[in-house]
Enzyme design. Structure first.
Site, mmCIF file in Angstrom:
data_model
loop_
_atom_site.group_PDB
_atom_site.id
_atom_site.type_symbol
_atom_site.label_atom_id
_atom_site.label_comp_id
_atom_site.label_asym_id
_atom_site.label_seq_id
_atom_site.Cartn_x
_atom_site.Cartn_y
_atom_site.Cartn_z
ATOM 1 N N LYS A 1 -48.260 8.391 -13.311
ATOM 2 C CA LYS A 1 -48.545 6.883 -13.586
ATOM 3 C C LYS A 1 -50.147 6.744 -13.165
ATOM 4 C CE LYS A 1 -43.999 6.097 -11.293
ATOM 5 N NZ LYS A 1 -43.201 5.617 -10.085
ATOM 6 N N GLU B 1 -45.412 12.772 -9.295
ATOM 7 C CA GLU B 1 -44.388 12.546 -8.382
ATOM 8 C C GLU B 1 -43.207 13.453 -9.042
ATOM 9 O OE1 GLU B 1 -44.825 8.551 -8.364
ATOM 10 O OE2 GLU B 1 -42.768 8.308 -8.049
ATOM 11 N N ARG C 1 -28.943 0.280 -12.405
ATOM 12 C CA ARG C 1 -29.699 -0.106 -13.387
ATOM 13 C C ARG C 1 -28.820 -1.015 -14.565
ATOM 14 N NH1 ARG C 1 -31.315 2.445 -18.075
ATOM 15 N NH2 ARG C 1 -33.571 2.044 -18.802
ATOM 16 N N TYR D 1 -39.964 4.625 -5.229
ATOM 17 C CA TYR D 1 -41.001 4.799 -5.956
ATOM 18 C C TYR D 1 -41.831 3.626 -7.007
ATOM 19 C CZ TYR D 1 -37.360 5.831 -9.414
ATOM 20 O OH TYR D 1 -35.944 5.587 -10.177
ATOM 21 N N SER E 1 -37.137 2.445 -18.805
ATOM 22 C CA SER E 1 -37.149 3.693 -18.750
ATOM 23 C C SER E 1 -38.549 4.378 -19.018
ATOM 24 C CB SER E 1 -35.994 4.636 -19.511
ATOM 25 O OG SER E 1 -36.303 3.759 -20.856
ATOM 26 N N LEU E 2 -38.718 5.668 -19.017
ATOM 27 C CA LEU E 2 -40.103 6.304 -19.175
ATOM 28 C C LEU E 2 -39.978 7.008 -20.594
ATOM 29 C CD1 LEU E 2 -40.504 7.727 -15.473
ATOM 30 C CD2 LEU E 2 -41.659 5.960 -16.568
ATOM 31 N N GLU F 1 -34.629 5.860 -6.320
ATOM 32 C CA GLU F 1 -33.322 6.788 -6.876
ATOM 33 C C GLU F 1 -32.558 7.134 -5.836
ATOM 34 O OE1 GLU F 1 -34.255 7.081 -10.140
ATOM 35 O OE2 GLU F 1 -32.864 8.667 -10.735
ATOM 36 N N ASP G 1 0.791 4.231 -2.823
ATOM 37 C CA ASP G 1 0.384 5.443 -2.434
ATOM 38 C C ASP G 1 1.592 6.620 -2.830
ATOM 39 O OD1 ASP G 1 -1.326 4.522 0.828
ATOM 40 O OD2 ASP G 1 -1.791 4.822 -1.323
ATOM 41 N N ASP H 1 0.742 -1.235 -0.087
ATOM 42 C CA ASP H 1 0.119 -0.038 0.017
ATOM 43 C C ASP H 1 0.724 1.294 -0.112
ATOM 44 O OD1 ASP H 1 -2.791 -1.309 2.133
ATOM 45 O OD2 ASP H 1 -1.996 -1.697 0.308
ATOM 46 N N ALA H 2 1.971 1.413 0.754
ATOM 47 C CA ALA H 2 2.751 2.490 1.103
ATOM 48 C C ALA H 2 3.402 2.758 -0.108
ATOM 49 C CB ALA H 2 3.663 2.400 2.135
HETATM 50 S S1 IVH Z 1 -40.667 5.043 -12.511
HETATM 51 C C1 IVH Z 1 -41.089 1.518 -15.202
HETATM 52 N N1 IVH Z 1 -40.598 7.300 -10.787
HETATM 53 O O1 IVH Z 1 -36.357 7.784 -14.221
HETATM 54 C C2 IVH Z 1 -40.721 2.807 -14.818
HETATM 55 N N2 IVH Z 1 -38.862 6.866 -12.366
HETATM 56 O O2 IVH Z 1 -36.683 7.800 -17.163
HETATM 57 C C3 IVH Z 1 -40.197 2.945 -13.576
HETATM 58 N N3 IVH Z 1 -36.752 8.219 -12.016
HETATM 59 O O3 IVH Z 1 -34.836 4.800 -14.843
HETATM 60 C C4 IVH Z 1 -39.634 4.043 -13.449
HETATM 61 N N4 IVH Z 1 -37.856 9.541 -10.539
HETATM 62 O O4 IVH Z 1 -34.051 6.140 -12.660
HETATM 63 C C5 IVH Z 1 -39.967 6.584 -11.916
HETATM 64 N N5 IVH Z 1 -40.632 8.892 -9.671
HETATM 65 C C6 IVH Z 1 -39.742 8.271 -10.322
HETATM 66 C C7 IVH Z 1 -38.647 8.546 -10.854
HETATM 67 C C8 IVH Z 1 -38.115 7.870 -11.919
HETATM 68 C C9 IVH Z 1 -36.553 9.255 -11.274
HETATM 69 C C10 IVH Z 1 -35.976 7.886 -13.058
HETATM 70 C C11 IVH Z 1 -35.702 6.512 -13.003
HETATM 71 C C12 IVH Z 1 -35.676 5.871 -14.429
HETATM 72 C C13 IVH Z 1 -35.685 7.043 -15.216
HETATM 73 C C14 IVH Z 1 -36.805 6.858 -16.197
#
Ligand code: IVH
Length: 706
Positions: free
Chosen positions: A300, A126, A149, A236, A92-93, A184, A47, A43-44
């Site tokens: 949602k 939310e 993820r 969430y 994702s959304l 998150e 470093d 380590d030393a």
């Molecule tokens: S719901 C099946 N709720 O946004 C969908 N996602 O663009 C599950 N995120 O990967 C996600 N806040 O990292 C959900 N209140 C929230 C969120 C949220 C942040 C992020 C999450 C996701 C990304 C989608």
């Protein structure tokens, strides 16, 4: 050979060669340590090589390599995580950008389900947290693993790190046998600012925004690093389940709250798209004061049976959408540039803007960092903003990124007034007229006036009374400024003679505007109480450049008393010899911090001021935790393989509490190897070296009596 030459003596071409050599040696060492689990360097030595690399980079910033080992931690560590296949993919959304998109979202769902336009349809709304998502798998109420993820199908196993996050329970009661909680990980603005300040003091890279800081902190191979970074978690959503949580989204979120998770307080039920848009406006109006970053609002469908029917497209659910906020950007005029002088003399240019609303907040100042930034150059001399400089009178684009401090993103040259001239950065301190100089490798120009500079003196006093230093009740930044302006307090020692000078007589504190008999007496008493001060707070309170709170603590522990500390600083002033070596040997003290410390004591004015302060104080020695009676005190312990009764982080913390030093690699200095199942090369090496090896049981029984 270049490696024998002191950093200060290296020529540029020698430095370049040496950086190449160090990059090679350190990269190999990282692979041996993290990937092969078979370190060849102790380590030393490792470093020392890293420090040498950093010192050369500090002296020749222009030679810093793109593959610099000082930047490698993240990448090298990422390889160290095992992979987790998500039982249910992490999706994702889809995005909505305006009210029309939200109306269409509602319309699409109705169409898909065959619901008439006037049938009730309830959603949750939310905040969309700007962090990184994490999946937590609980079996029979116990956290089994935590995974990032990743690509949505396979993530990284960051369990040890997740366990350091206070919002994530290790054990939950009354939960389904199988429960995957999703949410998150994020960092608050305040914690982000504090972390960046610490990084800067330690000479480490600062993070661009809280999201990067959260991601960088979670993906550390050493969970102790994660532990030192204040991360938070909002739940969430969920993945695999052995039994449903509820029949509605809101009901399920409330169950998660019952299990002990934090859920976002701005989560609301909304009947139809107009109610969604109202909640969007409400959340947007609170955005600036939430204290953490959000980048939109997530809607949602509330009824989980309907969610089930709606299902998914390839990567996004049909039953949810993210309504994003407009980018926080705005154009305005740059009316002037002010120079602020900080505690350590740094001249910071601040843009004075024609006030403009950026993402719901009125902005009238923006940071301009330093003179190179104004010129259009970054710290390595590369162009930013396409090389455009910033001039007074310019039409500039302001943005609020993750940071709370607004910045200037761009300049519109078409709108530049013909009379605008390049900004000339002052070479003398605007506060005291002393020279302001730039040292090689430092982007910042600093006033050399020290205590004769009123700006530095006031900032030092503010630091001295701040919470982590002397923390004197009733004496904050505002009072310090007023007392300084009137000449009542010019240096820290004056605080402790305030009563003597203004407690009686013609001019008295109680007669000052805003003060009375009671408040004056309270202040005198609060000051009296702080005469007795612990050595670590004192060292931090001195406000020495590069010496932060954590370092002050370690230095105080190392020297034990003020007398020993002061004597050592004077002895080390030559920058060599045993006192110097001892100083840079203190955990967390590098040569830059050490140089700053000894310099302070070498300056007569500074030292006289410190001596006057010490004469007023009763400095408390710092006691090490009592580890007498501990069978492992002073021993070097290495943990390897899987531990079943505790996490690595816990094992390490417990060993350290008992006075042991925990190391990551086996060497001749190792006293005990604790090897769990799956121990590999470390166990082999320990056997070869004849080092005592225990299994987890053996280790626990060794330390069980203390
Ligand atoms: S719901 C099946 N709720 O946004 C969908 N996602 O663009 C599950 N995120 O990967 C996600 N806040 O990292 C959900 N209140 C929230 C969120 C949220 C942040 C992020 C999450 C996701 C990304 C989608």
């Amino acid at each position: 050979m270049t490696s024998q030459i002191a950093v200060e003596a290296l020529t540029k071409s020698e430095a370049e060669k040496e950086l190449a050599r160090l990059a090679q040696v350190l990269t190999r060492a990282n692979v041996e340590y993290h990937t092969a689990d078979d370190p060849q360097l102790d380590d030393a030595t490792y470093d020392a090589l890293k420090r040498r690399n950093a010192e050369i980079e500090a002296r020749f910033p222009e030679l810093k390599r793109t593959d610099s080992p000082s930047e490698q931690i993240g990448a090298a560590l990422a390889e160290g995580f095992s992979k987790v296949t998500h039982a249910v993919p992490m999706l994702s959304l889809a995005n909505a950008f305006d009210p029309d998109d939200v109306m269409e979202f509602d319309g699409r769902i109705r169409k898909y389900l065959g619901l008439p336009a006037d049938a009730p349809l309830t959603f949750t709304a939310e905040p969309k947290i700007d962090g990184l998502s994490l999946s937590l798998r609980y079996e029979k109420g116990r956290l089994i693993h935590a995974a990032t993820r990743g690509d949505g199908a396979v993530g990284e196993n960051v369990t040890a790190n997740a366990l350091t996050i206070g919002d994530i329970p290790q054990q939950i009661a009354n939960a389904p046998d199988l429960l995957e909680v999703r949410g998150e990980v994020y960092m608050s603005h305040a914690d982000f600012e504090a972390l960046n300040a610490r990084q800067e003091t330690a000479g480490a890279k600062s993070f661009a925004n809280p999201r990067n800081a959260a991601a960088g902190s979670l993906r550390q191979l050493d969970a102790n690093v994660t532990k030192s970074r204040p991360l938070k978690f909002f739940a969430y959503a969920w993945g695999a389940l052995s039994a449903p949580l509820s029949d509605t989204q809101m009901g399920a979120i409330e169950r998660l709250e019952d299990f002990g998770f934090s859920i976002n307080p701005l989560t609301a039920l909304c009947n139809g798209p107009s109610a969604l848009l109202a909640q969007y406006s409400l959340i947007e109006s609170q955005r600036a004061t939430l204290g953490y970053d959000i980048d939109g609002v997530v809607y949602k469908v509330n009824d989980l049976a309907l969610q089930q029917r709606l299902g998914f497209r390839s990567t996004t659910p049909r039953w949810a959408i993210a309504h994003k906020f407009a980018a926080e950007l705005a154009w305005t005029w740059l009316q002037g540039i002010d120079i602020q002088v900080g505690r350590t003399g740094a001249l910071s240019p601040v843009a004075r803007l024609q006030p403009v609303t950026v993402g719901g907040v009125v902005v009238s100042n923006a940071t301009l960092h330093n003179e190179d930034y104004i010129k259009g150059l970054d710290s390595k001399g590369a162009e930013i903003r396409g090389g455009k400089d910033i001039r007074i009178g310019d039409w500039v684009q302001v943005y609020r990124a993750g940071d709370v401090i607004p910045k200037i993103a761009d300049v519109d040259l078409d709108k530049r007034p013909p009379e605008a001239v390049p900004y000339v950065f002052p070479q003398i301190c605007p506060e005291c007229g002393s020279a302001a100089v730039r040292e090689p490798g430092d982007a910042v120009r600093r006033c050399i006036g020290g205590l004769i500079c009123p700006a530095q003196a006031v900032e030092k006093l503010k630091h001295f009374v701040s919470r982590a230093a002397f923390d004197i009740e009733g004496l904050g930044a505002k009072q310090v400024e007023q007392f300084y302006a009137d000449g009542w307090i010019k240096e820290p020692a004056d605080i402790f003679t305030l009563k003597e000078r203004y407690g009686t007589g013609l001019q008295q504190l109680k007669n000052r505007e805003g003060w009375g008999e009671k408040s004056a007496n309270n202040l005198f008493q609060a000051i009296e109480e702080k005469r007795k001060i612990s050595l670590d707070r004192l060292i931090f309170g001195l406000g020495i450049r590069h010496v932060g709170e954590a370092a002050s603590n370690l230095i105080a522990l190392h020297y034990g008393s003020w007398t020993a500390f002061e004597a050592a600083m004077l002895e080390a002033s030559t920058g060599q010899g045993p006192a110097w070596d001892d100083l840079i040997g203190v955990d967390g003290v590098g040569s830059v911090m050490a140089g700053s410390l000894v310099n302070t004591f070498a300056q007569e004015r500074e030292r006289a001021s410190i001596d006057r302060l010490i004469a007023q104080l009763d400095v408390q020695q710092v006691k090490r935790a009592d580890t007498s009676g501990s069978p492992v005190a002073g021993k070097t312990v290495v943990f390897t393989g899987t531990l079943e009764k505790m996490t690595r982080a816990e094992a390490k913390a417990r060993a350290e509490r008992l006075g042991a030093k925990v190391s990551g690699s086996v060497s001749a200095k190792t006293d005990i190897l604790v090897a769990g199942p799956g121990a590999g090369s470390k166990a082999k090496k320990a056997a070869e070296l004849g080092i005592e090896t225990l299994d987890e049981e053996g280790w626990l029984s060794l330390i069980s009596d203390v």
